[in-house]
Design a protein around this motif. Sequence first.
Motif, mmCIF file in Angstrom:
data_model
loop_
_atom_site.group_PDB
_atom_site.id
_atom_site.type_symbol
_atom_site.label_atom_id
_atom_site.label_comp_id
_atom_site.label_asym_id
_atom_site.label_seq_id
_atom_site.Cartn_x
_atom_site.Cartn_y
_atom_site.Cartn_z
ATOM 1 N N GLY A 12 0.855 -1.184 0.000
ATOM 2 C CA GLY A 12 0.000 0.000 0.000
ATOM 3 C C GLY A 12 0.890 1.233 0.000
ATOM 4 O O GLY A 12 2.116 1.145 -0.177
ATOM 5 N N VAL A 13 0.278 2.367 0.260
ATOM 6 C CA VAL A 13 1.048 3.610 0.185
ATOM 7 C C VAL A 13 2.142 3.639 1.264
ATOM 8 O O VAL A 13 3.234 4.197 1.047
ATOM 9 N N GLY A 28 -5.130 -2.701 -0.807
ATOM 10 C CA GLY A 28 -5.652 -2.663 0.560
ATOM 11 C C GLY A 28 -6.506 -1.421 0.732
ATOM 12 O O GLY A 28 -7.373 -1.125 -0.103
ATOM 13 N N THR A 63 2.510 -12.376 -3.431
ATOM 14 C CA THR A 63 3.404 -13.137 -2.550
ATOM 15 C C THR A 63 2.975 -12.858 -1.114
ATOM 16 O O THR A 63 3.171 -11.750 -0.595
ATOM 17 N N VAL A 86 2.982 -13.273 2.849
ATOM 18 C CA VAL A 86 3.790 -13.679 4.000
ATOM 19 C C VAL A 86 2.911 -14.513 4.918
ATOM 20 O O VAL A 86 1.819 -14.078 5.304
ATOM 21 N N MET A 146 2.400 -12.931 13.769
ATOM 22 C CA MET A 146 3.352 -13.915 13.215
ATOM 23 C C MET A 146 4.702 -13.795 13.916
ATOM 24 O O MET A 146 5.485 -14.735 13.928
ATOM 25 N N HIS A 202 -15.064 3.017 7.022
ATOM 26 C CA HIS A 202 -15.078 4.472 6.833
ATOM 27 C C HIS A 202 -15.745 4.746 5.484
ATOM 28 O O HIS A 202 -15.398 4.122 4.485
ATOM 29 N N ASN A 249 -8.979 -8.291 -0.758
ATOM 30 C CA ASN A 249 -8.107 -7.367 -1.491
ATOM 31 C C ASN A 249 -8.885 -6.791 -2.663
ATOM 32 O O ASN A 249 -9.698 -7.483 -3.276
ATOM 33 N N GLY A 308 -15.048 1.674 2.887
ATOM 34 C CA GLY A 308 -13.789 0.932 2.882
ATOM 35 C C GLY A 308 -13.276 0.758 4.292
ATOM 36 O O GLY A 308 -13.475 1.630 5.136
HETATM 37 C C1 FAD Z 1 -12.856 5.266 2.782
HETATM 38 C C2 FAD Z 1 -11.501 5.793 3.122
HETATM 39 C C3 FAD Z 1 -11.181 7.121 2.851
HETATM 40 C C4 FAD Z 1 -9.923 7.613 3.157
HETATM 41 N N1 FAD Z 1 -9.635 8.917 2.893
HETATM 42 C C5 FAD Z 1 -8.411 9.407 3.188
HETATM 43 C C6 FAD Z 1 -8.088 10.748 2.893
HETATM 44 O O1 FAD Z 1 -8.898 11.496 2.369
HETATM 45 N N2 FAD Z 1 -6.846 11.203 3.214
HETATM 46 C C7 FAD Z 1 -5.934 10.393 3.801
HETATM 47 O O2 FAD Z 1 -4.832 10.869 4.091
HETATM 48 N N3 FAD Z 1 -6.210 9.118 4.080
HETATM 49 C C8 FAD Z 1 -7.413 8.591 3.785
HETATM 50 N N4 FAD Z 1 -7.700 7.290 4.046
HETATM 51 C C9 FAD Z 1 -6.683 6.467 4.676
HETATM 52 C C10 FAD Z 1 -5.654 5.905 3.729
HETATM 53 O O3 FAD Z 1 -6.255 5.423 2.580
HETATM 54 C C11 FAD Z 1 -4.891 4.808 4.442
HETATM 55 O O4 FAD Z 1 -4.379 5.319 5.648
HETATM 56 C C12 FAD Z 1 -3.743 4.258 3.661
HETATM 57 O O5 FAD Z 1 -4.118 3.960 2.353
HETATM 58 C C13 FAD Z 1 -3.216 3.019 4.348
HETATM 59 O O6 FAD Z 1 -2.093 2.572 3.659
HETATM 60 P P1 FAD Z 1 -1.298 1.296 4.149
HETATM 61 O O7 FAD Z 1 -0.173 1.128 3.218
HETATM 62 O O8 FAD Z 1 -1.020 1.402 5.586
HETATM 63 O O9 FAD Z 1 -2.351 0.082 4.045
HETATM 64 P P2 FAD Z 1 -2.927 -0.686 2.807
HETATM 65 O O10 FAD Z 1 -3.158 0.182 1.656
HETATM 66 O O11 FAD Z 1 -4.105 -1.452 3.308
HETATM 67 O O12 FAD Z 1 -1.771 -1.676 2.422
HETATM 68 C C14 FAD Z 1 -1.458 -2.820 3.169
HETATM 69 C C15 FAD Z 1 -1.088 -3.919 2.211
HETATM 70 O O13 FAD Z 1 -0.546 -5.018 2.926
HETATM 71 C C16 FAD Z 1 -0.859 -6.176 2.194
HETATM 72 N N5 FAD Z 1 -0.719 -7.359 3.044
HETATM 73 C C17 FAD Z 1 -1.454 -7.641 4.134
HETATM 74 N N6 FAD Z 1 -1.076 -8.823 4.646
HETATM 75 C C18 FAD Z 1 -0.061 -9.268 3.885
HETATM 76 C C19 FAD Z 1 0.749 -10.437 3.933
HETATM 77 N N7 FAD Z 1 0.556 -11.357 4.868
HETATM 78 N N8 FAD Z 1 1.687 -10.582 3.000
HETATM 79 C C20 FAD Z 1 1.880 -9.648 2.039
HETATM 80 N N9 FAD Z 1 1.123 -8.528 1.957
HETATM 81 C C21 FAD Z 1 0.176 -8.347 2.863
HETATM 82 C C22 FAD Z 1 -2.285 -5.932 1.777
HETATM 83 O O14 FAD Z 1 -2.650 -6.736 0.709
HETATM 84 C C23 FAD Z 1 -2.275 -4.457 1.441
HETATM 85 O O15 FAD Z 1 -2.086 -4.212 0.088
HETATM 86 C C24 FAD Z 1 -8.956 6.768 3.749
HETATM 87 C C25 FAD Z 1 -9.281 5.430 4.007
HETATM 88 C C26 FAD Z 1 -10.535 4.955 3.709
HETATM 89 C C27 FAD Z 1 -10.852 3.536 4.007
#
Ligand code: FAD
Length: 820
Positions: free
Chosen positions: A19-20, A48, A177, A179, A218, A230, A292, A328
């Motif tokens: 993710g980001v 995600g 892939t 984990v 894990m 949300h 996903n 989401g």
């Molecule tokens: C409806 C909504 C609106 C939002 N609006 C805003 C906004 O306006 N402004 C803002 O700043 N933020 C906003 N957010 C929040 C923002 O989108 C999230 O904080 C951010 O995208 C989270 O990024 P992340 O990388 O932590 O998680 P994710 O994007 O969920 O990435 C985590 C990744 O880990 C992977 N993963 C999990 N388990 C495993 C494993 N065992 N092995 C390999 N990979 C794995 C998943 O597949 C996933 O791709 C919003 C969120 C939602 C839900």
Amino acid sequence: MPTDQPLPAAARIVIIGGGVGGASVAYHLSEMGERDVLLLERDELTSGSTFHSAGLVGQLRADPALTRMNMYSVDLYRKLQAGEHGVAWTESGGIKLASSPERLQEIRHQISWARTYGLPLQEISVHEAAELFPLISTEGVVGAAYLPSDGYIDPSQLCNALANLARSNGVRVATRTRVVGIDVEAGRIRGVRTDQGDVACEIVVNCGGMFAAEIGRMAGVRIPLIPMSHQYLVTEAFLPQRENPLPTLRDPDLLVYYRQEVNGLVMGGYERDPEPWTATERSYDAVPADFNGRLLPENWPRFEQLAQNSQVRVPAMADVGVRMIVNGPEAFTPDNEFCLGETDVAGFFVAAGFCAHGIAGAGGIGKIVAEWIVEGEPSLDVWHMDISRFGRDYRSPQRTLERTVESYRRYYDISYPGRQRDAGRPLRMSPAYPWHAANGAYFGEKAGWERVDYYEPNAFQGNGAPRPDGWAGRYWSPAIAAEHAATRRTAGLFDESSFAKIEVSGPDAATLLEWACDNRVARGIGDVTYTQALNRHGGIEADFTVNRVADDVFSIVTGTAFGSHDMSWLRKQARRRGADVRIDDVTGRDVCYALWGPRSREILTQLTPADLGNEAFRFMTAQQITVADVPVRALRVTFVGELGWELYASSEYGATLWRSVWEAGKDLGLVAGGYRAIDSMRLEKGYRVWGSDITPETTPYEAGLGFCVKLGKAGGFEGRDALLASKERGLERRLCAMTLHDPHSVVLGNEPVRVGDRVAGRVTSGGYGYTVDASIAYAYLPMADAEPGTAVSVDLFGDWVDGVVVAEPLFDPAGLRIRG
Ligand SMILES: Cc1cc2nc3c(=O)[nH]c(=O)nc-3n(C[C@H](O)[C@H](O)[C@H](O)COP(=O)(O)OP(=O)(O)OC[C@H]3O[C@@H](n4cnc5c(N)ncnc54)[C@H](O)[C@@H]3O)c2cc1C
């Protein structure tokens, strides 16, 4: 990523999650020169929470470090837009409306401290807000703020651009892939197991978003977060063509936010009845294995209140069609702050729990976490986001759930100083708790502990004390003044059992602590030393007292909220040094009651055969004594600047000990007091508080704690070289005490301090000193402004209040009272 490429058998750093968060950490690691990095994603990148984000990037947060991180994000997003990766960043500006007088005060407070970062937040009139965002009804709007550099971004583009940049710097990205396991040996990361094969590694970064708790398990690590649903809606196109995009708009009093989406609007918010997505009776944070690229079913009944609110502010919302509702899940934490940093497993880092501001935060998060990994520490004081702030109380998923739901519900609420949380209370209580409750205590909660702020019945004795104006006076009682005065006049009894207590023992305990602390702490048995533990840059990572209990046993006492943090810092030092020690949290084992004040000796003498005289019981020493039949380790220390002792006793004696001291003292003028009186007294004495006055970004020299630094001690200590270098360069700033001319103006923290027309610093902490009868504030000021007598002014809610730099401590500078 070409998944047809075989997975490498080893990589130095493995990032889990595409993710980001993961993409940003990968990019920043590669920018810092790390090439042997592998990013693993179980599905596709941005599948995600990232893909369904609303993409708003607001920079202003309640936490200064986070605001600076978000400012960095904006700089980065601008660059990405200008580069070849075609990231759609729209610097639309952002408006925050005040639909209540309190909100306008909040805005003014924020504007004032935003100045200290160069964040161009400005107050605008209601009329100007309507000009910038012509769709709003101004009914009920009392003011607004505008930040021209806020905006919004396409989250998936951002994630892909960061991943591509990382790839071009040599990072390998393996999608599809998963984990499935993490290998930990002797408390250290050894590798990850995936459905495509195993990878040996030294470092794992858990960027799993809402999956992070599961990934933590894990490795046997608890990550307290809850996937929350949300929602936002996207309207049909209805906006006339515009030359410039509408700014983003937040109306926190109505719980809603908006941004332009093509020719329509995105509107979302934080409802009062939030929905934890995965929480059932038996599960709290388990996300389905195939979740996903998916959304949750829309929940219109729960969104309805927000939709109605949105029509109040933007009446057009009543007529326009809804194109879609996005529901989401997103990872929220119990305090709405991120979980960042190294966990108790060496080499296992986390960057997750972004609480719906992960897009705004991603740039800064990636930078900070990369620094943490490569340099050992982040460059900012990120204590409020450090995973180590969560103690053992958050092992409970139910508690995590309750606190997270409460935080979500209060997302847009004004955080008035002293306002208490309700969820999950009471949890941790001193044995004297029933006595406190029966005697009218007003409790505050910290790290799960119920702590006495003050006792209501003492209020009548404090009548006449100046009630602070505004927010500082909201959760205030004259009892604070009364308890303060009584302690200085006769004696005060304080229950400090919540103090975090750490025991360091073992053959290397003395050498480890000598290395970790700037002061000499491995002195005689019974000696008590006030010290700091520094990082490599000389910044203060921890601040505590160390009592040598035996040759190889040391007892450390630190702030209630800092136990887990300080313990993990010491454990990290022990790992780095290969020290043979045990580091245990013994907080609950002993109570701690402080008896301070000029008559404290007289009171205690009635209860103990021990000689409490100055010769027999010196300041900064400890002795095993008995007090009313209770075996007690008594420390002659003070945090209020008075003669007195902290009495540590095994918890089962706690109720007896409290009652006995109280009974012995009550006819001699003893008053039971709370933390608010302590804070007022410590300000008068200039005692620093970690996390506000002193932080990893400040050195002991800057903080006026040079007396603790023993540069010449054998074997050196962590941070010494940096301190030496800073000494050579000369001090540029110093923590200064100031008093304000208006006694009713009391600072809250973070306010800008001006010398002449120039903003010279920012308030670290402050309050009212009832003995010196002055409103006190602390701030780091340039050396040229640090001289007592320098005229200053402090911005309180938009008004500049005059004051002056004063010599410290303000109370009893010769320390005569402590010597008794
Ligand atoms: C409806 C909504 C609106 C939002 N609006 C805003 C906004 O306006 N402004 C803002 O700043 N933020 C906003 N957010 C929040 C923002 O989108 C999230 O904080 C951010 O995208 C989270 O990024 P992340 O990388 O932590 O998680 P994710 O994007 O969920 O990435 C985590 C990744 O880990 C992977 N993963 C999990 N388990 C495993 C494993 N065992 N092995 C390999 N990979 C794995 C998943 O597949 C996933 O791709 C919003 C969120 C939602 C839900």
